[in-house]
Design a protein around this motif. Structure first.
Motif, mmCIF file in Angstrom:
data_model
loop_
_atom_site.group_PDB
_atom_site.id
_atom_site.type_symbol
_atom_site.label_atom_id
_atom_site.label_comp_id
_atom_site.label_asym_id
_atom_site.label_seq_id
_atom_site.Cartn_x
_atom_site.Cartn_y
_atom_site.Cartn_z
ATOM 1 N N GLY A 84 -20.496 71.808 46.639
ATOM 2 C CA GLY A 84 -19.112 71.651 46.475
ATOM 3 C C GLY A 84 -18.226 71.815 47.742
ATOM 4 N N SER A 85 -18.438 72.972 48.146
ATOM 5 C CA SER A 85 -17.549 73.461 49.328
ATOM 6 C C SER A 85 -17.641 72.483 50.472
ATOM 7 C CB SER A 85 -18.041 74.768 49.591
ATOM 8 O OG SER A 85 -17.711 75.834 48.911
ATOM 9 N N ALA A 86 -18.880 71.890 50.658
ATOM 10 C CA ALA A 86 -19.150 71.000 51.728
ATOM 11 C C ALA A 86 -18.363 69.774 51.671
ATOM 12 C CB ALA A 86 -20.530 70.545 51.800
ATOM 13 N N ALA A 87 -18.302 69.218 50.106
ATOM 14 C CA ALA A 87 -17.301 68.057 49.834
ATOM 15 C C ALA A 87 -15.889 68.298 49.983
ATOM 16 C CB ALA A 87 -17.810 67.480 48.638
ATOM 17 N N VAL A 88 -15.619 69.374 49.401
ATOM 18 C CA VAL A 88 -14.184 69.858 49.752
ATOM 19 C C VAL A 88 -13.622 70.210 50.874
ATOM 20 C CG1 VAL A 88 -12.721 71.804 49.011
ATOM 21 C CG2 VAL A 88 -14.122 70.838 47.255
ATOM 22 N N ASN A 89 -14.399 70.808 51.830
ATOM 23 C CA ASN A 89 -14.089 71.085 53.340
ATOM 24 C C ASN A 89 -13.752 69.814 53.901
ATOM 25 O OD1 ASN A 89 -14.544 73.642 53.090
ATOM 26 N ND2 ASN A 89 -16.509 73.754 53.757
ATOM 27 N N ILE A 90 -14.634 68.611 53.635
ATOM 28 C CA ILE A 90 -14.260 67.246 54.354
ATOM 29 C C ILE A 90 -13.000 66.905 53.863
ATOM 30 C CG2 ILE A 90 -15.129 65.010 54.580
ATOM 31 C CD1 ILE A 90 -16.801 67.148 56.047
ATOM 32 N N LEU A 91 -12.733 67.201 52.343
ATOM 33 C CA LEU A 91 -11.533 66.798 51.931
ATOM 34 C C LEU A 91 -10.201 67.347 52.395
ATOM 35 C CD1 LEU A 91 -10.450 65.099 49.192
ATOM 36 C CD2 LEU A 91 -10.242 66.988 47.979
ATOM 37 N N SER A 212 -13.938 83.969 43.928
ATOM 38 C CA SER A 212 -14.957 83.742 43.502
ATOM 39 C C SER A 212 -15.175 84.145 41.839
ATOM 40 C CB SER A 212 -16.404 83.771 44.153
ATOM 41 O OG SER A 212 -17.611 83.380 43.496
ATOM 42 N N LEU A 213 -15.195 85.498 41.966
ATOM 43 C CA LEU A 213 -15.441 86.189 40.441
ATOM 44 C C LEU A 213 -14.322 85.759 39.673
ATOM 45 C CD1 LEU A 213 -16.564 89.827 41.873
ATOM 46 C CD2 LEU A 213 -17.989 88.221 40.636
ATOM 47 N N SER A 214 -12.883 85.679 39.975
ATOM 48 C CA SER A 214 -11.897 85.333 39.115
ATOM 49 C C SER A 214 -12.035 83.865 38.640
ATOM 50 C CB SER A 214 -10.647 85.689 39.424
ATOM 51 O OG SER A 214 -10.408 85.048 40.843
ATOM 52 N N ALA A 215 -12.496 83.105 39.508
ATOM 53 C CA ALA A 215 -12.620 81.642 39.255
ATOM 54 C C ALA A 215 -13.827 81.192 38.184
ATOM 55 C CB ALA A 215 -12.730 81.001 40.342
ATOM 56 N N ASP A 216 -14.918 82.062 38.222
ATOM 57 C CA ASP A 216 -15.817 82.093 37.553
ATOM 58 C C ASP A 216 -15.622 82.586 35.923
ATOM 59 O OD1 ASP A 216 -18.380 81.483 36.628
ATOM 60 O OD2 ASP A 216 -19.231 83.549 37.593
ATOM 61 N N GLY A 217 -14.901 83.749 36.097
ATOM 62 C CA GLY A 217 -14.355 84.158 34.899
ATOM 63 C C GLY A 217 -13.415 83.260 33.978
ATOM 64 N N VAL A 229 -18.013 73.839 37.643
ATOM 65 C CA VAL A 229 -17.359 74.900 37.974
ATOM 66 C C VAL A 229 -17.523 75.399 39.452
ATOM 67 C CG1 VAL A 229 -17.486 77.704 37.603
ATOM 68 C CG2 VAL A 229 -17.236 76.088 35.718
ATOM 69 N N GLY A 230 -19.055 75.097 39.749
ATOM 70 C CA GLY A 230 -19.519 75.296 40.996
ATOM 71 C C GLY A 230 -19.101 74.447 41.961
ATOM 72 N N PHE A 231 -19.106 73.231 41.677
ATOM 73 C CA PHE A 231 -18.679 72.164 42.345
ATOM 74 C C PHE A 231 -17.160 71.914 42.854
ATOM 75 C CE2 PHE A 231 -18.190 67.687 44.128
ATOM 76 C CZ PHE A 231 -19.082 67.707 45.087
ATOM 77 N N LEU A 232 -16.455 72.337 41.835
ATOM 78 C CA LEU A 232 -14.969 72.102 42.105
ATOM 79 C C LEU A 232 -14.207 73.398 42.124
ATOM 80 C CD1 LEU A 232 -14.035 68.800 39.747
ATOM 81 C CD2 LEU A 232 -14.280 69.025 42.258
ATOM 82 N N LEU A 233 -14.251 74.208 40.906
ATOM 83 C CA LEU A 233 -13.116 75.169 40.625
ATOM 84 C C LEU A 233 -13.674 76.504 41.873
ATOM 85 C CD1 LEU A 233 -11.055 76.596 39.450
ATOM 86 C CD2 LEU A 233 -12.500 77.470 37.936
ATOM 87 N N VAL A 234 -15.084 76.824 41.933
ATOM 88 C CA VAL A 234 -15.461 77.868 42.800
ATOM 89 C C VAL A 234 -15.167 77.420 44.266
ATOM 90 C CG1 VAL A 234 -17.028 79.661 43.582
ATOM 91 C CG2 VAL A 234 -16.500 79.086 41.058
ATOM 92 N N ALA A 235 -15.736 76.026 44.580
ATOM 93 C CA ALA A 235 -15.509 75.371 45.829
ATOM 94 C C ALA A 235 -14.144 75.477 46.316
ATOM 95 C CB ALA A 235 -16.319 74.147 45.658
ATOM 96 N N PHE A 236 -13.269 75.042 45.547
ATOM 97 C CA PHE A 236 -11.964 74.886 46.045
ATOM 98 C C PHE A 236 -11.453 76.234 46.323
ATOM 99 C CE2 PHE A 236 -11.175 70.348 44.409
ATOM 100 C CZ PHE A 236 -10.571 70.135 45.453
ATOM 101 N N ALA A 237 -11.839 77.254 45.414
ATOM 102 C CA ALA A 237 -11.481 78.703 45.826
ATOM 103 C C ALA A 237 -11.947 79.170 47.088
ATOM 104 C CB ALA A 237 -12.035 79.702 44.643
#
Length: 343
Positions: A84-91, A212-217, A229-237
């Motif tokens: 997710g971070s790889a895609a978000v980074n290109i974004l 990361s911890l707060s986003a997961d929570g 969660v992993g692909f969008l929320l945590v990746a954006f964070a």
């Protein structure tokens, strides 16, 4: 630690997330200037400095997130975070293109080393997607595919750094990176400069772990799916350092540094799949992944490809302050997330 944070009230988790995001943004903004000064001091190319220094340091939140998820037994979250971070980074390059505004960003990012980074990153993301679909082989509890990807990432960075010094393309004077006319060399000692760079890295690592911890929570309490969660929320964070550093680099006229940061971060992120494998128990993380993760890798690959085409074509036509390559990358991201939500 994960259980402690997840047990906090939602309002407290949001507050921690916002505070960590502010620290990451501040550190990322200052990090660009520090890396630029170090690159000048040691005569490093902008694309190389963006890939290794800026990309490596801004990958620290992903390292924290992957380590936390893997140790807690959620290896799938770790893989989705990295892809997710790889895609978000290109974004983020789309956002950088909007910040640049005048022409397409790829019009002025003319270093062949940057192009090489993008092509090698595409090949590695294709390899990850193939390993997910084919299955990874385990030796001593570690996937051979994850080891191979990590080794290939190191080789890719070496190839890119050497390629930047080769005179394979010639640039005209108006293609050179712009810098402020009153820019002066940094009078600080090299030791102090590197110490400041290290302190910013520590701040990004600590704040990135809290992000990361707060986003997961937050995701757990709001009932979001683990994959998204992993692909969008945590990746954006965990991509906030890249957002602040890339926008700062573009505003300073360091275009190669900005693009090199993104492509370099993605190489580091893919190498972290080995860390996830080493810290998690059970089968290799790529063997445990499925179509969702494979599609995530392909989305990142296609988005990178859009910008690689832009680097090759170097057109300056824009729409809504975005080059056509940025528009294509944004469309691929939206369509990819829509397709992934059905899996």
């Amino acid at each position: 630690m994960t259980e402690l944070v997840a047990g906090l009230p939602l309002a407290a988790l949001v507050a921690f997330f916002a505070a960590a995001a502010a620290v990451v943004w501040w550190a990322g903004t200052h990090l660009t200037k520090q890396v630029d000064q170090v690159a000048q001091r040691f005569d490093l190319g902008q694309a190389f400095a963006g890939m290794v220094l800026l990309g490596g340091i801004t990958s620290l939140p992903e390292l924290a997130a992957v380590s936390t998820a893997s140790i807690s037994g959620d290896a799938t979250l770790a893989v989705n975070n990295l892809l997710g971070s790889a895609a978000v980074n290109i974004l983020l390059l789309v956002i950088a293109d909007i910040v640049f505004g005048r022409d397409a960003l790829t019009r002025v990012a003319a270093q062949p080393g940057t192009l090489m980074q993008g092509v090698l990153g595409m090949m590695l993301m294709g390899a990850v997607a193939s390993l997910v679909l084919w299955g990874d082989l385990s030796v001593g509890g570690v996937g051979l595919g994850a080891v191979g990807v990590a080794v290939a990432c190191v080789l890719a960075m070496r190839i890119s750094s050497r390629y930047e010094r080769r005179d394979v393309w010639r640039r005209t004077d108006d293609d050179q990176e712009s810098a402020p006319a009153n820019e002066k060399s940094d009078p600080r000692s090299t030791g102090r400069m590197l110490a400041n760079l290290a302190l910013l890295g520590v701040a990004i690592l600590a704040a990135g772990a809290l992000l990361s911890l707060s986003a997961d929570g937050i995701a757990t309490q709001t009932g979001l799916s683990s994959g998204m969660v992993g692909f969008l929320l945590v990746a954006f964070a965990t991509s906030l350092p890249e957002l602040s550093s890339v926008t700062a680099a573009v505003r300073a006229g360091r275009y190669e540094l900005a693009v090199g940061d993104i492509f370099g971060t993605n190489l580091f992120n893919l190498a972290l799949l080995l860390i996830a494998d080493l810290l998690s128990s059970g089968e290799p993380v790529l063997a445990a992944a499925g179509p969702f993760e494979a599609l995530g890798a392909l989305v990142a690959l296609l988005m990178t490809g859009a910008f690689v085409i832009g680097l090759l074509e170097r057109g300056n036509r824009t729409l809504l302050r975005m080059g056509y390559d940025a528009i294509a990358a944004f469309a691929i991201f939206v369509l990819g997330v829509a397709a992934m939500s059905t899996l």
